[in-house]
Design a protein around this motif. Sequence first.
Motif, PDB file in Angstrom:
ATOM      1  N   GLY A  47     -50.146  56.901  20.697  1.00  0.00           N
ATOM      2  CA  GLY A  47     -50.079  55.671  20.064  1.00  0.00           C
ATOM      3  C   GLY A  47     -49.988  56.095  18.637  1.00  0.00           C
ATOM      4  O   GLY A  47     -49.656  57.304  18.096  1.00  0.00           O
ATOM      5  N   GLU A  48     -49.933  55.051  17.617  1.00  0.00           N
ATOM      6  CA  GLU A  48     -49.828  55.221  16.293  1.00  0.00           C
ATOM      7  C   GLU A  48     -50.968  55.749  15.525  1.00  0.00           C
ATOM      8  O   GLU A  48     -51.107  57.097  15.300  1.00  0.00           O
ATOM      9  CB  GLU A  48     -49.461  53.709  15.625  1.00  0.00           C
ATOM     10  CG  GLU A  48     -48.866  53.805  14.242  1.00  0.00           C
ATOM     11  CD  GLU A  48     -48.551  52.482  13.818  1.00  0.00           C
ATOM     12  OE1 GLU A  48     -47.361  51.978  14.275  1.00  0.00           O
ATOM     13  OE2 GLU A  48     -48.999  52.064  13.133  1.00  0.00           O
ATOM     14  N   ALA A  49     -52.067  54.806  15.535  1.00  0.00           N
ATOM     15  CA  ALA A  49     -53.281  55.408  14.619  1.00  0.00           C
ATOM     16  C   ALA A  49     -54.256  54.089  15.174  1.00  0.00           C
ATOM     17  O   ALA A  49     -54.210  53.258  15.507  1.00  0.00           O
ATOM     18  CB  ALA A  49     -52.959  55.220  13.034  1.00  0.00           C
ATOM     19  N   PRO A  50     -55.690  54.553  14.732  1.00  0.00           N
ATOM     20  CA  PRO A  50     -56.673  53.618  15.117  1.00  0.00           C
ATOM     21  C   PRO A  50     -56.714  52.652  14.183  1.00  0.00           C
ATOM     22  O   PRO A  50     -56.313  52.469  13.343  1.00  0.00           O
ATOM     23  CB  PRO A  50     -57.963  54.459  14.867  1.00  0.00           C
ATOM     24  CG  PRO A  50     -57.435  55.990  14.587  1.00  0.00           C
ATOM     25  CD  PRO A  50     -56.213  55.837  14.130  1.00  0.00           C
ATOM     26  N   GLY A  51     -57.003  51.391  14.871  1.00  0.00           N
ATOM     27  CA  GLY A  51     -57.107  50.078  14.458  1.00  0.00           C
ATOM     28  C   GLY A  51     -58.783  49.934  14.093  1.00  0.00           C
ATOM     29  O   GLY A  51     -59.549  50.964  14.174  1.00  0.00           O
ATOM     30  N   ARG A  52     -59.030  48.897  14.017  1.00  0.00           N
ATOM     31  CA  ARG A  52     -60.452  48.482  13.282  1.00  0.00           C
ATOM     32  C   ARG A  52     -61.490  48.781  14.415  1.00  0.00           C
ATOM     33  O   ARG A  52     -62.478  49.446  14.212  1.00  0.00           O
ATOM     34  CB  ARG A  52     -60.680  46.986  12.843  1.00  0.00           C
ATOM     35  CG  ARG A  52     -61.955  46.680  12.348  1.00  0.00           C
ATOM     36  CD  ARG A  52     -61.820  45.017  12.012  1.00  0.00           C
ATOM     37  NE  ARG A  52     -63.133  44.580  12.490  1.00  0.00           N
ATOM     38  CZ  ARG A  52     -64.368  44.922  11.654  1.00  0.00           C
ATOM     39  NH1 ARG A  52     -64.269  45.586  10.468  1.00  0.00           N
ATOM     40  NH2 ARG A  52     -65.384  44.211  11.856  1.00  0.00           N
ATOM     41  N   PRO A  60     -59.730  55.867  20.647  1.00  0.00           N
ATOM     42  CA  PRO A  60     -58.441  55.240  20.713  1.00  0.00           C
ATOM     43  C   PRO A  60     -58.122  54.229  21.769  1.00  0.00           C
ATOM     44  O   PRO A  60     -58.696  54.342  22.929  1.00  0.00           O
ATOM     45  CB  PRO A  60     -57.457  56.500  20.712  1.00  0.00           C
ATOM     46  CG  PRO A  60     -58.125  57.383  21.812  1.00  0.00           C
ATOM     47  CD  PRO A  60     -59.516  57.328  21.561  1.00  0.00           C
ATOM     48  N   PHE A  61     -57.358  53.183  21.321  1.00  0.00           N
ATOM     49  CA  PHE A  61     -56.986  52.105  22.293  1.00  0.00           C
ATOM     50  C   PHE A  61     -58.151  51.495  22.990  1.00  0.00           C
ATOM     51  O   PHE A  61     -58.234  51.334  24.047  1.00  0.00           O
ATOM     52  CB  PHE A  61     -56.055  52.525  23.423  1.00  0.00           C
ATOM     53  CG  PHE A  61     -54.453  52.924  22.459  1.00  0.00           C
ATOM     54  CD1 PHE A  61     -53.765  51.340  22.484  1.00  0.00           C
ATOM     55  CD2 PHE A  61     -54.052  53.721  22.211  1.00  0.00           C
ATOM     56  CE1 PHE A  61     -52.510  51.589  21.972  1.00  0.00           C
ATOM     57  CE2 PHE A  61     -52.665  54.124  21.604  1.00  0.00           C
ATOM     58  CZ  PHE A  61     -52.013  52.613  21.751  1.00  0.00           C
ATOM     59  N   VAL A  62     -58.837  50.907  22.120  1.00  0.00           N
ATOM     60  CA  VAL A  62     -60.197  50.188  22.739  1.00  0.00           C
ATOM     61  C   VAL A  62     -60.123  48.802  22.369  1.00  0.00           C
ATOM     62  O   VAL A  62     -60.940  47.907  22.786  1.00  0.00           O
ATOM     63  CB  VAL A  62     -61.757  50.880  22.523  1.00  0.00           C
ATOM     64  CG1 VAL A  62     -61.933  52.148  23.283  1.00  0.00           C
ATOM     65  CG2 VAL A  62     -61.899  50.836  20.966  1.00  0.00           C
TER      66      VAL A  62
HETATM   67  N1  URA Z   1     -53.111  51.166  18.107  1.00  0.00           N
HETATM   68  C1  URA Z   1     -52.629  52.454  18.209  1.00  0.00           C
HETATM   69  O1  URA Z   1     -51.677  52.954  18.133  1.00  0.00           O
HETATM   70  N2  URA Z   1     -53.744  53.282  18.499  1.00  0.00           N
HETATM   71  C2  URA Z   1     -54.777  52.802  18.780  1.00  0.00           C
HETATM   72  O2  URA Z   1     -55.673  53.726  19.146  1.00  0.00           O
HETATM   73  C3  URA Z   1     -55.104  51.201  18.737  1.00  0.00           C
HETATM   74  C4  URA Z   1     -54.345  50.748  18.366  1.00  0.00           C
END
Ligand code: URA
Length: 200
Positions: A47-52, A60-62
Amino acid sequence: MTEAEFNANWDAFENACKACNRCGLRNNATNTVIYRGGKHAPLMIVGEAPGRSEDLEGLPFVGQSGQLLQSLLSTYGFGEEDYHICNICKCRPPENRRPEPSEIMACKRLLSVQFKLVRPKVVLLCGSTAYEGFFGEKPRMSDVRGKFLERNGYYIMTTYHPAYALRDSKQKLPIYEDLGKVRSKLEDLGLVPKLPPVNL
Ligand code: URA
């Protein structure tokens, strides 16, 4: 590499991630978000980067887009050891802004170590930032989405970012279709079992 060597290298990699502040994003982040899933998974999802939520949990991606991604993975019968989920940038950019090219570059060194350790066979890039981080150029999503690129024996597919489908539910279908192609590729390569046919 023996499993003991792998584990030592993995620990060194995680420590390097936690110690990194090359781009400065770590200054405002709670956690360095490295991965979730298997360390030897045949599928890497980027993905891109962690969100809040990811920053708070260190995974990642929770958050909301992660829940959508997870439900698609479950639909296709993926188990936790089948995938390795990570991001182009390991620290949360303020206000969830897109990472700057310099931040993507600074994090690339760690992503490439991660890639060499996990050695996935298939890679799913979620969104244009993931593509840019991987290939070093901005994509035209309509050109690259849903097609496998073969590079040095790796199969790389780009799909929309799940957050896009949260904003526009029509985009769920293409992501669903792309993940189906990813599942078939892994099945053809003998890396996951063939799913039983669905009888309608
Ligand atoms: N969006 C992302 O790209 N990565 C994440 O880990 C969460 C949301």
